[in-house]
Design a protein around this motif. Structure first.
Motif, PDB file in Angstrom:
ATOM      1  N   LYS A 192       0.760  -1.167  -0.077  1.00 40.24           N
ATOM      2  CA  LYS A 192      -0.101  -0.226  -0.036  1.00 40.24           C
ATOM      3  C   LYS A 192       0.845   1.022  -0.045  1.00 40.24           C
ATOM      4  CE  LYS A 192      -3.565   2.418   2.619  1.00 40.24           C
ATOM      5  NZ  LYS A 192      -4.300   2.519   3.787  1.00 40.24           N
ATOM      6  N   LYS A 193       0.714   1.816  -1.142  1.00 41.22           N
ATOM      7  CA  LYS A 193       1.669   3.227  -1.155  1.00 41.22           C
ATOM      8  C   LYS A 193       0.765   4.615  -1.379  1.00 41.22           C
ATOM      9  CE  LYS A 193       5.123   4.972  -4.465  1.00 41.22           C
ATOM     10  NZ  LYS A 193       6.212   5.407  -3.492  1.00 41.22           N
ATOM     11  N   ILE A 194       1.253   5.316  -0.459  1.00 41.00           N
ATOM     12  CA  ILE A 194       0.771   6.717  -0.371  1.00 41.00           C
ATOM     13  C   ILE A 194       1.338   7.571  -1.362  1.00 41.00           C
ATOM     14  CG2 ILE A 194      -0.074   8.764   0.939  1.00 41.00           C
ATOM     15  CD1 ILE A 194      -1.143   6.220   2.014  1.00 41.00           C
ATOM     16  N   GLU A 195       0.419   7.975  -2.206  1.00 41.28           N
ATOM     17  CA  GLU A 195       1.175   8.994  -3.386  1.00 41.28           C
ATOM     18  C   GLU A 195       1.738  10.211  -3.051  1.00 41.28           C
ATOM     19  OE1 GLU A 195       2.069   7.585  -6.397  1.00 41.28           O
ATOM     20  OE2 GLU A 195       0.918   5.886  -5.875  1.00 41.28           O
ATOM     21  N   ASP A 196       2.560  10.903  -3.480  1.00 42.44           N
ATOM     22  CA  ASP A 196       3.311  11.866  -3.023  1.00 42.44           C
ATOM     23  C   ASP A 196       2.342  12.980  -2.971  1.00 42.44           C
ATOM     24  OD1 ASP A 196       6.317  11.588  -4.444  1.00 42.44           O
ATOM     25  OD2 ASP A 196       5.862  10.976  -2.592  1.00 42.44           O
ATOM     26  N   SER A 197       2.152  13.925  -1.846  1.00 44.16           N
ATOM     27  CA  SER A 197       1.249  14.897  -1.459  1.00 44.16           C
ATOM     28  C   SER A 197       1.843  15.678  -0.413  1.00 44.16           C
ATOM     29  CB  SER A 197      -0.001  14.688  -1.435  1.00 44.16           C
ATOM     30  OG  SER A 197      -0.246  13.989   0.053  1.00 44.16           O
ATOM     31  N   THR A 198       1.770  16.885  -0.376  1.00 46.96           N
ATOM     32  CA  THR A 198       2.115  17.876   0.544  1.00 46.96           C
ATOM     33  C   THR A 198       1.869  17.580   2.009  1.00 46.96           C
ATOM     34  OG1 THR A 198       0.076  19.312   0.628  1.00 46.96           O
ATOM     35  CG2 THR A 198       1.946  20.039  -1.002  1.00 46.96           C
ATOM     36  N   ASP A 199       0.802  16.576   2.225  1.00 48.89           N
ATOM     37  CA  ASP A 199       0.472  16.201   3.384  1.00 48.89           C
ATOM     38  C   ASP A 199       1.526  14.672   4.071  1.00 48.89           C
ATOM     39  OD1 ASP A 199      -1.662  17.749   3.089  1.00 48.89           O
ATOM     40  OD2 ASP A 199      -3.016  16.359   2.836  1.00 48.89           O
ATOM     41  N   SER A 200       1.759  14.056   2.995  1.00 49.13           N
ATOM     42  CA  SER A 200       2.652  12.963   3.393  1.00 49.13           C
ATOM     43  C   SER A 200       4.116  13.138   3.630  1.00 49.13           C
ATOM     44  CB  SER A 200       2.641  12.151   2.084  1.00 49.13           C
ATOM     45  OG  SER A 200       1.252  11.696   1.701  1.00 49.13           O
ATOM     46  N   ILE A 201       4.520  13.093   4.768  1.00 49.21           N
ATOM     47  CA  ILE A 201       5.734  13.121   5.383  1.00 49.21           C
ATOM     48  C   ILE A 201       6.130  11.777   5.705  1.00 49.21           C
ATOM     49  CG2 ILE A 201       5.326  15.323   6.237  1.00 49.21           C
ATOM     50  CD1 ILE A 201       5.523  13.966   9.092  1.00 49.21           C
ATOM     51  N   THR A 202       7.628  11.661   5.760  1.00 51.16           N
ATOM     52  CA  THR A 202       8.359  10.746   5.947  1.00 51.16           C
ATOM     53  C   THR A 202       8.834  10.991   7.528  1.00 51.16           C
ATOM     54  OG1 THR A 202      10.303  11.086   4.948  1.00 51.16           O
ATOM     55  CG2 THR A 202       8.829   9.646   3.919  1.00 51.16           C
ATOM     56  N   PRO A 203       9.361   9.803   8.266  1.00 48.28           N
ATOM     57  CA  PRO A 203       9.542  10.337   9.853  1.00 48.28           C
ATOM     58  C   PRO A 203      11.283  10.633   9.543  1.00 48.28           C
ATOM     59  CG  PRO A 203       9.348   8.141   9.442  1.00 48.28           C
ATOM     60  CD  PRO A 203       8.971   8.568   8.263  1.00 48.28           C
ATOM     61  N   GLU A 204      11.542  11.418  10.524  1.00 48.70           N
ATOM     62  CA  GLU A 204      13.040  11.863  10.543  1.00 48.70           C
ATOM     63  C   GLU A 204      13.564  11.917  12.108  1.00 48.70           C
ATOM     64  OE1 GLU A 204      13.029  16.187   9.277  1.00 48.70           O
ATOM     65  OE2 GLU A 204      12.299  15.472   7.319  1.00 48.70           O
ATOM     66  N   PHE A 219      16.825  -2.909  14.830  1.00 46.62           N
ATOM     67  CA  PHE A 219      17.811  -3.436  13.913  1.00 46.62           C
ATOM     68  C   PHE A 219      17.831  -2.486  12.876  1.00 46.62           C
ATOM     69  CE2 PHE A 219      14.109  -6.104  12.477  1.00 46.62           C
ATOM     70  CZ  PHE A 219      14.250  -5.914  11.007  1.00 46.62           C
ATOM     71  N   SER A 220      19.266  -2.363  12.383  1.00 45.25           N
ATOM     72  CA  SER A 220      19.631  -1.200  11.451  1.00 45.25           C
ATOM     73  C   SER A 220      18.763  -1.207  10.031  1.00 45.25           C
ATOM     74  CB  SER A 220      21.103  -1.233  10.938  1.00 45.25           C
ATOM     75  OG  SER A 220      21.036  -2.303  10.258  1.00 45.25           O
ATOM     76  N   GLY A 221      18.283  -2.309   9.641  1.00 46.21           N
ATOM     77  CA  GLY A 221      17.541  -2.505   8.169  1.00 46.21           C
ATOM     78  C   GLY A 221      15.977  -1.789   8.627  1.00 46.21           C
ATOM     79  N   LEU A 222      15.454  -2.056   9.574  1.00 44.97           N
ATOM     80  CA  LEU A 222      14.129  -1.842  10.021  1.00 44.97           C
ATOM     81  C   LEU A 222      14.153  -0.508  10.163  1.00 44.97           C
ATOM     82  CD1 LEU A 222      11.218  -2.076   9.995  1.00 44.97           C
ATOM     83  CD2 LEU A 222      11.507  -3.130  12.445  1.00 44.97           C
ATOM     84  N   ARG A 223      15.151   0.070  11.002  1.00 45.07           N
ATOM     85  CA  ARG A 223      15.342   1.662  11.399  1.00 45.07           C
ATOM     86  C   ARG A 223      15.511   2.660  10.014  1.00 45.07           C
ATOM     87  NH1 ARG A 223      19.636   0.937  14.825  1.00 45.07           N
ATOM     88  NH2 ARG A 223      21.082   1.219  13.329  1.00 45.07           N
ATOM     89  N   GLN A 224      16.196   2.080   8.977  1.00 40.95           N
ATOM     90  CA  GLN A 224      16.515   2.776   7.742  1.00 40.95           C
ATOM     91  C   GLN A 224      15.213   2.627   7.050  1.00 40.95           C
ATOM     92  OE1 GLN A 224      19.896   0.607   6.695  1.00 40.95           O
ATOM     93  NE2 GLN A 224      21.273   2.215   7.615  1.00 40.95           N
ATOM     94  N   GLY A 225      14.517   1.540   6.993  1.00 42.39           N
ATOM     95  CA  GLY A 225      13.329   1.245   6.223  1.00 42.39           C
ATOM     96  C   GLY A 225      12.365   2.167   6.758  1.00 42.39           C
ATOM     97  N   LEU A 226      12.106   2.240   7.939  1.00 39.30           N
ATOM     98  CA  LEU A 226      10.814   3.250   8.463  1.00 39.30           C
ATOM     99  C   LEU A 226      11.059   4.669   8.101  1.00 39.30           C
ATOM    100  CD1 LEU A 226      10.747   1.832  12.014  1.00 39.30           C
ATOM    101  CD2 LEU A 226       8.819   1.691  10.516  1.00 39.30           C
ATOM    102  N   LYS A 227      12.272   5.028   7.666  1.00 37.28           N
ATOM    103  CA  LYS A 227      12.239   6.451   7.315  1.00 37.28           C
ATOM    104  C   LYS A 227      11.968   6.572   5.757  1.00 37.28           C
ATOM    105  CE  LYS A 227      16.623   7.124  10.193  1.00 37.28           C
ATOM    106  NZ  LYS A 227      17.877   7.085  10.039  1.00 37.28           N
ATOM    107  N   LEU A 228      11.803   5.465   5.069  1.00 32.28           N
ATOM    108  CA  LEU A 228      11.175   5.731   3.479  1.00 32.28           C
ATOM    109  C   LEU A 228       9.879   5.643   3.667  1.00 32.28           C
ATOM    110  CD1 LEU A 228      13.463   2.917   2.194  1.00 32.28           C
ATOM    111  CD2 LEU A 228      13.931   5.367   2.158  1.00 32.28           C
ATOM    112  N   MET A 229       9.211   5.288   4.733  1.00 29.28           N
ATOM    113  CA  MET A 229       7.795   5.031   4.672  1.00 29.28           C
ATOM    114  C   MET A 229       6.855   6.444   5.043  1.00 29.28           C
ATOM    115  SD  MET A 229       7.373   1.292   6.601  1.00 29.28           S
ATOM    116  CE  MET A 229       5.688   1.141   5.875  1.00 29.28           C
ATOM    117  N   LYS A 230       5.701   6.369   4.583  1.00 27.34           N
ATOM    118  CA  LYS A 230       4.834   7.531   4.977  1.00 27.34           C
ATOM    119  C   LYS A 230       3.735   6.713   5.847  1.00 27.34           C
ATOM    120  CE  LYS A 230       5.910   9.888   0.742  1.00 27.34           C
ATOM    121  NZ  LYS A 230       5.311  10.034  -0.835  1.00 27.34           N
ATOM    122  N   GLU A 231       2.913   7.654   6.499  1.00 27.33           N
ATOM    123  CA  GLU A 231       1.906   7.343   7.507  1.00 27.33           C
ATOM    124  C   GLU A 231       0.819   6.315   6.594  1.00 27.33           C
ATOM    125  OE1 GLU A 231      -1.161   9.616   9.959  1.00 27.33           O
ATOM    126  OE2 GLU A 231       0.616   9.798  10.609  1.00 27.33           O
ATOM    127  N   GLY A 232       0.439   5.212   6.909  1.00 25.58           N
ATOM    128  CA  GLY A 232      -0.487   4.592   6.085  1.00 25.58           C
ATOM    129  C   GLY A 232       0.098   3.462   5.239  1.00 25.58           C
TER     130      GLY A 232
END
Length: 186
Positions: free
Chosen positions: A76-88, A126-139
């Protein structure tokens, strides 16, 4: 009395002797380091071959390679919009996940692990999940394929995941609370 004075004098001068360097009985050339590097490269090549086989088996999905050394695909991918952020750094994320082997044998089923709350880059994960979460958007829901060095590595998780296991992790990012939002609440 004279004997004691001579003995103390000899003892005093003997104790002032400067220390001498001790050298090892045998010297090693460092070849074990070269052997370790070769062994780890061989292990990584085998794991990448397993991951590529898994990707080829799953022909219905398109996998992407990350810069950080793992592969992922969106369910499930959220298409880019101004509302969609990735965690920092410092943001709080809430996510659910499951873990299986590269060959789809379930290790931790979905729901077996409770919903996890995690402060990005401020807690242990674990490092992979830590980095992977940064690529994701809510939902979003994403499946990640991690070689063992990005997962639990040599030690495993000391429970169900063994030594040097590449893994498949399906993650759903439920919520992102931004650092600024957290600070404003305090």
């Amino acid at each position: 009395m004279n004997k004691y004075l001579i003995f103390i004098t000899i003892l005093a001068f003997g104790a002032c002797k400067s220390p001498e360097a001790r050298y090892p009985v045998t010297q090693k050339s460092g070849s074990h380091i070269s052997e370790s590097i070769a062994k780890n490269q061989e292990l990584l090549e085998k794991e990448i071959a397993l991951i590529e086989t898994a990707i080829n088996r799953d022909s219905t999905r398109e996998y992407q390679s990350s810069q950080d050394g793992f592969w992922y695909t969106y369910h499930k991918k959220i298409e880019d919009s101004t509302d969609s952020i990735t965690p920092e750094f410092g943001d709080i994320v809430e996510f659910d996940y499951s873990i299986s082997t590269i060959n789809d044998e379930v290790i931790y089923a979905e729901g077996e692990k409770a919903t996890r709350t995690y402060a990005i880059d401020q807690e242990e994960l674990f490092s992979g999940l830590r980095q992977g979460l940064k690529l994701m958007k809510e939902g979003e829901t994403v499946t990640f394929l991690f070689p063992s060095y990005k997962a639990f590595g040599y030690y495993g998780d000391k429970n169900k995941i063994g030594t040097n296991w590449p893994i498949k992790t399906k993650v759903t990012l439920n919520n992102i609370t931004e650092k600024e939002e957290i600070q404003n609440q305090q």
